[in-house]
Design an enzyme around this catalytic site. Sequence first.
Site, PDB file in Angstrom:
ATOM      1  N   LYS A 175     -33.174   8.329  14.027  1.00 15.21           N
ATOM      2  CA  LYS A 175     -31.878   7.161  15.064  1.00 15.21           C
ATOM      3  C   LYS A 175     -32.928   5.562  14.661  1.00 15.21           C
ATOM      4  O   LYS A 175     -34.337   6.810  14.589  1.00 15.21           O
ATOM      5  CB  LYS A 175     -31.862   7.473  16.533  1.00 15.21           C
ATOM      6  CG  LYS A 175     -30.848   7.976  16.321  1.00 15.21           C
ATOM      7  CD  LYS A 175     -31.142   8.476  17.713  1.00 15.21           C
ATOM      8  CE  LYS A 175     -32.026   9.602  18.611  1.00 15.21           C
ATOM      9  NZ  LYS A 175     -31.254  10.912  19.516  1.00 15.21           N
ATOM     10  N   THR A 246     -33.612   1.624  28.774  1.00  8.92           N
ATOM     11  CA  THR A 246     -33.027   2.770  27.570  1.00  8.92           C
ATOM     12  C   THR A 246     -33.187   3.592  27.921  1.00  8.92           C
ATOM     13  O   THR A 246     -33.107   4.839  27.111  1.00  8.92           O
ATOM     14  CB  THR A 246     -34.226   2.536  26.479  1.00  8.92           C
ATOM     15  OG1 THR A 246     -35.800   2.288  26.402  1.00  8.92           O
ATOM     16  CG2 THR A 246     -33.596   0.643  25.502  1.00  8.92           C
ATOM     17  N   GLY A 248     -32.509   7.744  28.846  1.00 13.36           N
ATOM     18  CA  GLY A 248     -30.988   8.163  27.862  1.00 13.36           C
ATOM     19  C   GLY A 248     -29.590   8.042  27.211  1.00 13.36           C
ATOM     20  O   GLY A 248     -29.063   7.982  26.254  1.00 13.36           O
ATOM     21  N   THR A 249     -30.839   7.038  26.443  1.00  8.23           N
ATOM     22  CA  THR A 249     -29.886   6.365  25.076  1.00  8.23           C
ATOM     23  C   THR A 249     -29.626   7.041  23.117  1.00  8.23           C
ATOM     24  O   THR A 249     -28.271   7.138  23.561  1.00  8.23           O
ATOM     25  CB  THR A 249     -30.705   5.176  24.144  1.00  8.23           C
ATOM     26  OG1 THR A 249     -32.064   5.360  23.962  1.00  8.23           O
ATOM     27  CG2 THR A 249     -30.658   3.807  24.750  1.00  8.23           C
ATOM     28  N   GLY A 250     -30.533   8.046  23.775  1.00  8.17           N
ATOM     29  CA  GLY A 250     -30.560   9.083  22.732  1.00  8.17           C
ATOM     30  C   GLY A 250     -29.302  10.104  22.999  1.00  8.17           C
ATOM     31  O   GLY A 250     -28.803  10.828  22.643  1.00  8.17           O
ATOM     32  N   CYS A 251     -29.499  10.611  24.251  1.00  8.34           N
ATOM     33  CA  CYS A 251     -28.535  11.424  25.549  1.00  8.34           C
ATOM     34  C   CYS A 251     -26.845  11.337  25.320  1.00  8.34           C
ATOM     35  O   CYS A 251     -26.244  11.900  24.525  1.00  8.34           O
ATOM     36  CB  CYS A 251     -28.800  11.876  26.505  1.00  8.34           C
ATOM     37  SG  CYS A 251     -30.607  12.654  26.887  1.00  8.34           S
TER      38      CYS A 251
END
Length: 311
Positions: A175, A246, A248-251
Amino acid sequence: MTVFRALTIAGSDSGGGAGIQADLKTFQELGVFGMSAITAVTVQNTRGVRGVYPMTPSAVGEQIDAVGEDLGVDALKTGMLFDAAIIRETAERIAAFGWSRVVVDPVMIAKGGAELLRADAIEAMKRHLLPLAYVVTPNIPEAEALSGMTIASMADRREAARRIAAYGAKIVVIKGGHAGEDSEAGLGAGGARRGEPGERAGAGGARREEPEAGAGAGRASRVVDLLYDGRDFEELSGPRIATRHTHGTGCTFSAAITAQLALGEDVRDAVRTARDFIQAAIEGAPALNLGGGHGPTDHWAYARLRAGSTR
Ligand SMILES: Nc1ncnc2c1ncn2[C@@H]1O[C@H](COP(=O)(O)OP(=O)(O)OP(=O)(O)O)[C@@H](O)[C@H]1O
Ligand SMILES: Cc1ncc(CO)c(N)n1
């Protein structure tokens, strides 16, 4: 009526923006029945992580067994796994149930710098979990840790993806949210642009922009996620949204991939849908404006966008 089921094996975020809470919200928004095995309880809000209370490995394993033996799992994701023993327990259960639609989000450090995975657990992740992963979704620092190399260019990112794939993950998505934070400035400048999911998702309404301390200088105007399938590379990009919200974007991104895999979507389409979902969620975050630190993203935004409504 067929109900598709997704399991998240991850940590709890009391603030509701990341971890188990983000995953279940995302599953729900995408029409999938969500289930959870909690690996650790974090004491957390938008300002940071104040405490981490891990579960015992067997408590994690028992939760996975309870879900697997009774409700069934169409796809699953892992998030914060905390230590090598929980990683081994998780990997053992995934292998025993024979689950194949497995998304590994190799969560290591929270945005404020708190350790969500012990440093000595990276080896266990490479050895036990990556061989079982259909998709692995590291951000750039996580890709550096897994590949053992510094990422300073898109060519480096491709090499890191190759090394991570060598551990057995079928699809590697590195990412680009962190690109430009240090040496990777300007990463998003070149490369083929396929899919452009961001453009579609952004078309509905005016973008809510806000100044973000420290984020403007040297950062590309687009985010690029790099997908590698063991043979070819694909760059998926969208506009970089200027916001500090941002958390928690990855979760959320990996949960959206998992939901789409549970629904039976092809993996590339699942990643594209997840990009649309996270872009809408980040675009909606400034209006949510929750907490005094890195606020959560708007998990309702994608459905709102699809329904054609502004708030
Ligand atoms: N400012 C932004 N604008 C648009 N998309 C973004 C932005 N930041 C991250 N993304 C997208 O969000 C997804 C998650 O990427 P990111 O690199 O932020 O993950 P992460 O660092 O693992 O998140 P987390 O902080 O939750 O651990 C990716 O698809 C990325 O392209
Ligand atoms: C519980 C948990 N999992 C993952 C992350 C990474 O965003 C976080 N901050 N908290």
